[in-house]
Design a protein around this motif. Structure first.
Motif, PDB file in Angstrom:
ATOM      1  N   SER A  16     -48.143 -10.898  83.198  1.00  0.00           N
ATOM      2  CA  SER A  16     -47.773 -10.675  84.590  1.00  0.00           C
ATOM      3  C   SER A  16     -46.327 -10.198  84.700  1.00  0.00           C
ATOM      4  O   SER A  16     -45.488 -10.532  83.844  1.00  0.00           O
ATOM      5  CB  SER A  16     -47.921 -11.968  85.397  1.00  0.00           C
ATOM      6  OG  SER A  16     -49.254 -12.418  85.419  1.00  0.00           O
ATOM      7  N   ARG A  18     -43.399  -9.213  88.132  1.00  0.00           N
ATOM      8  CA  ARG A  18     -43.156  -9.111  89.566  1.00  0.00           C
ATOM      9  C   ARG A  18     -42.034  -8.116  89.797  1.00  0.00           C
ATOM     10  O   ARG A  18     -40.920  -8.319  89.314  1.00  0.00           O
ATOM     11  CB  ARG A  18     -42.772 -10.462  90.158  1.00  0.00           C
ATOM     12  CG  ARG A  18     -42.717 -10.459  91.684  1.00  0.00           C
ATOM     13  CD  ARG A  18     -42.069 -11.708  92.187  1.00  0.00           C
ATOM     14  NE  ARG A  18     -42.286 -11.929  93.618  1.00  0.00           N
ATOM     15  CZ  ARG A  18     -41.444 -12.584  94.405  1.00  0.00           C
ATOM     16  NH1 ARG A  18     -40.329 -13.093  93.919  1.00  0.00           N
ATOM     17  NH2 ARG A  18     -41.725 -12.767  95.679  1.00  0.00           N
ATOM     18  N   TYR A  26     -42.309  -6.600  97.461  1.00  0.00           N
ATOM     19  CA  TYR A  26     -42.623  -7.136  96.142  1.00  0.00           C
ATOM     20  C   TYR A  26     -43.976  -6.597  95.680  1.00  0.00           C
ATOM     21  O   TYR A  26     -44.838  -6.272  96.489  1.00  0.00           O
ATOM     22  CB  TYR A  26     -42.684  -8.661  96.177  1.00  0.00           C
ATOM     23  CG  TYR A  26     -41.443  -9.323  96.731  1.00  0.00           C
ATOM     24  CD1 TYR A  26     -41.371  -9.697  98.068  1.00  0.00           C
ATOM     25  CD2 TYR A  26     -40.341  -9.554  95.918  1.00  0.00           C
ATOM     26  CE1 TYR A  26     -40.232 -10.299  98.586  1.00  0.00           C
ATOM     27  CE2 TYR A  26     -39.199 -10.166  96.419  1.00  0.00           C
ATOM     28  CZ  TYR A  26     -39.150 -10.529  97.759  1.00  0.00           C
ATOM     29  OH  TYR A  26     -38.017 -11.120  98.258  1.00  0.00           O
ATOM     30  N   SER A  59     -39.517  -6.061  92.451  1.00  0.00           N
ATOM     31  CA  SER A  59     -38.865  -6.210  93.745  1.00  0.00           C
ATOM     32  C   SER A  59     -38.149  -4.912  94.100  1.00  0.00           C
ATOM     33  O   SER A  59     -37.704  -4.181  93.216  1.00  0.00           O
ATOM     34  CB  SER A  59     -37.830  -7.341  93.713  1.00  0.00           C
ATOM     35  OG  SER A  59     -38.422  -8.577  93.390  1.00  0.00           O
ATOM     36  N   ASN A  89     -50.706  -8.978  87.995  1.00  0.00           N
ATOM     37  CA  ASN A  89     -51.351  -9.917  87.074  1.00  0.00           C
ATOM     38  C   ASN A  89     -52.399  -9.204  86.242  1.00  0.00           C
ATOM     39  O   ASN A  89     -52.825  -8.093  86.580  1.00  0.00           O
ATOM     40  CB  ASN A  89     -52.007 -11.056  87.850  1.00  0.00           C
ATOM     41  CG  ASN A  89     -51.020 -11.873  88.656  1.00  0.00           C
ATOM     42  OD1 ASN A  89     -49.866 -12.058  88.259  1.00  0.00           O
ATOM     43  ND2 ASN A  89     -51.463 -12.381  89.793  1.00  0.00           N
ATOM     44  N   GLN A  99     -46.593  -8.165  92.914  1.00  0.00           N
ATOM     45  CA  GLN A  99     -47.003  -9.117  91.889  1.00  0.00           C
ATOM     46  C   GLN A  99     -48.136  -8.500  91.097  1.00  0.00           C
ATOM     47  O   GLN A  99     -49.181  -8.159  91.659  1.00  0.00           O
ATOM     48  CB  GLN A  99     -47.447 -10.438  92.517  1.00  0.00           C
ATOM     49  CG  GLN A  99     -47.931 -11.461  91.519  1.00  0.00           C
ATOM     50  CD  GLN A  99     -46.833 -11.961  90.589  1.00  0.00           C
ATOM     51  OE1 GLN A  99     -45.719 -12.230  91.021  1.00  0.00           O
ATOM     52  NE2 GLN A  99     -47.140 -12.070  89.303  1.00  0.00           N
TER      53      GLN A  99
END
Length: 119
Positions: free
Chosen positions: A17, A19, A79, A21, A83, A81
């Protein structure tokens, strides 16, 4: 003038994963859309995910149920995210925002952040 600064890219193993920004700063009255695009070597830039000012989202079929886009309006930040990353997610990821400033509305782009999915 509006500046977008991205962060969060890097190298990750398949199944991992990350993330991302992207924060906007400058002469901003409101931001009506925030989005993430990506461009892999030798391919065209493609939309990954988009979120409206009201929170409505849409995703590319290839990332549905794996990626989640969200926004913090107070921070002018979007953002992503990510996965269950796959090698085919490897690309440079760009954020894009539709911004209403004090003299009109314009689209702005971040500088891009590299995401590499490899074992």
């Amino acid at each position: 003038q509006v500046q977008l600064v991205e962060s969060g890219g890097g190298l990750v193993q398949p199944g991992g994963s990350l993330r991302l920004s992207c924060a906007a700063s400058g002469s901003i009255r409101s931001i009506y859309v925030m989005a993430w695009y990506r461009q892999a070597p030798g391919k065209q830039r493609e939309l990954v995910a988009r979120i409206s000012s009201g929170g409505s989202t849409n995703y590319a079929d290839s990332v549905k149920e794996r990626f989640t886009i969200s926004r913090d309006n107070a921070k002018n930040t979007v953002y992503l995210q990510m996965n269950s990353l796959k090698p085919e997610d490897t690309a440079v990821y760009y954020c894009q925002m539709g911004v209403v400033g004090f003299i009109g509305a314009s689209d702005y782009w971040g500088q891009g952040t590299q995401v590499t999915v490899s074992s």
